[in-house]
Design an enzyme around this catalytic site. Structure first.
Site, PDB file in Angstrom:
ATOM      1  N   ARG A   1       0.857  -1.180   0.000  1.00 27.99           N
ATOM      2  CA  ARG A   1       0.000   0.000   0.000  1.00 27.99           C
ATOM      3  C   ARG A   1       0.894   1.230   0.000  1.00 27.99           C
ATOM      4  NH1 ARG A   1      -2.723   3.163   4.435  1.00 27.99           N
ATOM      5  NH2 ARG A   1      -4.322   4.377   3.366  1.00 27.99           N
TER       6      ARG A   1
ATOM      7  N   HIS B   1      -2.744  11.242   0.538  1.00 28.05           N
ATOM      8  CA  HIS B   1      -2.477  10.841   1.917  1.00 28.05           C
ATOM      9  C   HIS B   1      -2.014  12.094   2.672  1.00 28.05           C
ATOM     10  CE1 HIS B   1      -1.447   7.257   4.605  1.00 28.05           C
ATOM     11  NE2 HIS B   1      -1.094   8.306   5.323  1.00 28.05           N
TER      12      HIS B   1
ATOM     13  N   GLU C   1      -7.958   8.663   5.402  1.00 23.47           N
ATOM     14  CA  GLU C   1      -8.406   9.223   6.680  1.00 23.47           C
ATOM     15  C   GLU C   1      -8.901  10.668   6.603  1.00 23.47           C
ATOM     16  OE1 GLU C   1      -5.365   8.633   9.613  1.00 23.47           O
ATOM     17  OE2 GLU C   1      -5.566   6.452   9.577  1.00 23.47           O
TER      18      GLU C   1
ATOM     19  N   ASN D   1      -8.697   1.950   8.711  1.00 24.04           N
ATOM     20  CA  ASN D   1      -7.450   1.998   9.471  1.00 24.04           C
ATOM     21  C   ASN D   1      -7.804   1.889  10.950  1.00 24.04           C
ATOM     22  OD1 ASN D   1      -6.271   2.454   7.014  1.00 24.04           O
ATOM     23  ND2 ASN D   1      -5.730   4.596   7.411  1.00 24.04           N
TER      24      ASN D   1
ATOM     25  N   TYR E   1      -6.617   0.878  14.984  1.00 20.77           N
ATOM     26  CA  TYR E   1      -5.510   0.674  15.916  1.00 20.77           C
ATOM     27  C   TYR E   1      -5.969   0.292  17.318  1.00 20.77           C
ATOM     28  CZ  TYR E   1      -2.458   2.715  12.389  1.00 20.77           C
ATOM     29  OH  TYR E   1      -1.767   2.938  11.230  1.00 20.77           O
TER      30      TYR E   1
ATOM     31  N   GLU F   1      -4.658  -0.179   7.513  1.00 20.69           N
ATOM     32  CA  GLU F   1      -3.616   0.093   8.494  1.00 20.69           C
ATOM     33  C   GLU F   1      -3.973  -0.609   9.792  1.00 20.69           C
ATOM     34  OE1 GLU F   1      -2.557   4.181   9.186  1.00 20.69           O
ATOM     35  OE2 GLU F   1      -2.625   4.673   7.041  1.00 20.69           O
TER      36      GLU F   1
END
Length: 525
Positions: free
Chosen positions: A113, A157, A203, A345, A347, A427
């Site tokens: 990616r 990005h 994002e 993404n 986390y 991610e």
């Protein structure tokens, strides 16, 4: 007079969205044994495993071969990040891409990616294409293909050209729609014969918040009392919504172009990538449950709802009112279904509790506080201010807590509420201090349990198609500069050659990918 409320102005939520944990306490439900057997072959045959990075964070060569500044060049050169660093050299992938692709191949990655630097490819934001930038991306993509690695490409990005910011305030102007679509057109035309997976934006639900509300990202626009820096321009009560609206329309325009002109012959897919933390109510009270739904709407539904249904969530429409832009009928129609997949993404998990506070007193539009994360009430920690947020000297091994059940609940929520779209986890990873070295056992543990958790979601019906570790190698980490690292490979930033060294996590991921895939064996951990 009633003051307008803002979307996300209180500092704790922002800090909890990005900060690294200072404690590591789990509830029983967070502890997952790592002794069970799992194989890559347990996943569907076409499931993609990869790792990622982005252009500004990893390429370097910031002023070489015709590249002009992005908004992040301007921001970092003003020494705004925690260690006052920049990505002028970064991990130097611009010069070392062949070596890096060989490392990816040796690791056994199915896909890489990456993102394309708009100011490298079209330095003035529109108009002439930079031949040296075009040549670089052709070479990188060809090198990936030659090694059997699929390029998954993000168009933006966080790093749009500074010239567009100077000319018309970038994302705040509808002019960005035409310019972004023209830039995407060049990318589709030049690379689409080899690139089969496109993501328009990375994002946007955090980019707009930090850049046009809180003021901690470029272009540093905010207003008192909402911003956490001293912004010289902006309006936090409206601009966060305007910039997000223009991103959604830019996305829809680019997807429409791709589908009409390129997709039929190039046979690729296109989507968008959202930050997607899971929000868990701190208690079972009705107030906390309602508050959690509000924050999910403002965090994830803000973009997913228009993409799936063509309009913003009812919570946003009610709480934001006339400050929230609306979609015209033709815009709504173009937005609805404007994706082949959604990138998430993910986390960590945050805990949410309601705040007994009126929407009329400058509290956030969804009127809540994020009160805890790190496994539940015993480990409550709320950071107080930006200085504490950026001060990593106080942290004790800032690995993220293990809560893979949060990823499972996120995927189930998207499956049930958003028509079960194709999903890529674009991610997922764990940050460690740069002083941790290569023996990153905590990161290995993190990757093990999160990858294993994907199997449960697949078996429950989630339409998962891929998983990417963030990040392939250490790189410039935006607000944190080089003070934290996520990489599977260590980069020696003190060495002029930027030498790469495999960490324990790289060895584990390589074993998982190659031993399972080639020898068709299971691997116990």
């Amino acid at each position: 007079m009633v003051k307008p409320s803002n979307s996300f102005h209180q500092v704790p939520l922002l800090l909890l969205l990005l900060v690294v944990a200072s404690a590591r306490e789990y509830n029983n439900k967070d502890i997952i044994t790592t002794t069970s057997t799992i194989s890559r072959n347990d996943f569907p045959p076409d499931f993609v495993f990869g790792a990622g990075s982005s252009a500004y964070q990893i390429e370097g060569a910031a002023s070489e071969d015709g590249r002009k500044p992005s908004i992040w060049d301007t921001y970092t050169h003003a020494e705004k990040v925690v260690d006052k660093s920049n990505a002028d050299i970064g991990s130097d992938q611009y010069h070392k891409y062949k070596d890096d692709v060989k490392l990816m191949h040796d690791m056994g990655l199915d896909a890489y990616r990456m993102s394309i630097s708009w100011p490298r490819l079209i330095p003035d934001g529109r108009g002439a294409v930079n031949p040296k930038g075009l040549n670089y991306y052709n070479n990188l993509i060809n090198e990936l293909i030659a090694h059997g690695i699929k390029p998954h490409v993000t168009l933006n990005h966080f790093d749009h050209p500074q010239v567009l910011e100077d000319e018309y305030n970038g994302l705040l102007s509808p002019k960005i729609i035409e310019d972004f679509t023209a830039y995407a057109d060049v990318c589709f035309k030049e690379f689409g014969d080899r690139v089969k997976s496109w993501s328009t934006f990375n994002e946007p639900n955090i980019q707009t918040l930090l850049g046009n509300d809180i003021g901690m990202f470029p272009p540093e626009r905010c207003t008192y009392p909402f911003g956490v820096v001293n912004c010289s321009k902006g309006d936090s009560t409206t601009e966060v919504y305007v910039s997000a609206h223009n991103i959604l329309l830019s996305h829809a325009s680019a997807v429409n172009l791709y589908r009409k002109t390129y997709q039929g012959k190039q046979k690729g897919q296109i989507g968008i990538t959202l930050l997607a933390m899971w929000m868990e109510p701190l208690s079972d009270s009705l107030r906390d449950l309602a508050a959690t739904k509000r924050v999910i709407d403002f965090h994830l539904g803000w973009f997913l709802h228009p993409l799936v249904y063509g309009y913003y969530p009812a919570t946003m429409r009610k709480n934001v009112g006339s400050r929230l832009p609306y979609f015209k009928d033709n815009e709504s129609e173009q937005l609805r279904g404007s994706f082949d997949f959604i990138g998430l993404n993910h986390y960590q998990v945050f805990y949410v509790s309601d705040v007994a506070r009126s929407l009329d007193d400058n509290s956030r539009d969804y009127a809540l506080d994020t009160s805890a994360w790190v496994g539940g009430p015993p480990a409550i920690r709320v950071l107080k201010n930006t200085k504490e947020f950026l001060d990593f000297s106080r942290l004790k091994g800032p690995e993220l807590p293990l809560a893979p059940w949060g990823l499972q609940r996120l995927l189930e929520y998207v499956r049930v509420n958003y028509k079960n779209p194709e999903i890529e986890i674009n991610e997922n990873g764990s940050p460690l201090l740069t002083s941790t070295g290569r023996n990153d056992t905590k990161r290995v543990e993190y990757l093990q349990v999160y990858i294993k958790s994907l199997l449960t979601s697949i078996r429950m019906g989630s339409n998962l198609r891929g998983y990417f570790v963030w990040s392939f190698m250490d790189c410039f980490e935006f607000l944190f500069g080089y003070t934290v690292e996520y990489g599977l490979y260590e980069v020696d930033f003190n060495d002029k050659d930027r030498k790469r060294y495999p960490k324990l996590s790289a060895e584990w991921y390589t074993t998982f990918l190659t031993k399972h895939g080639k020898e068709r064996k299971s691997y116990s951990y």
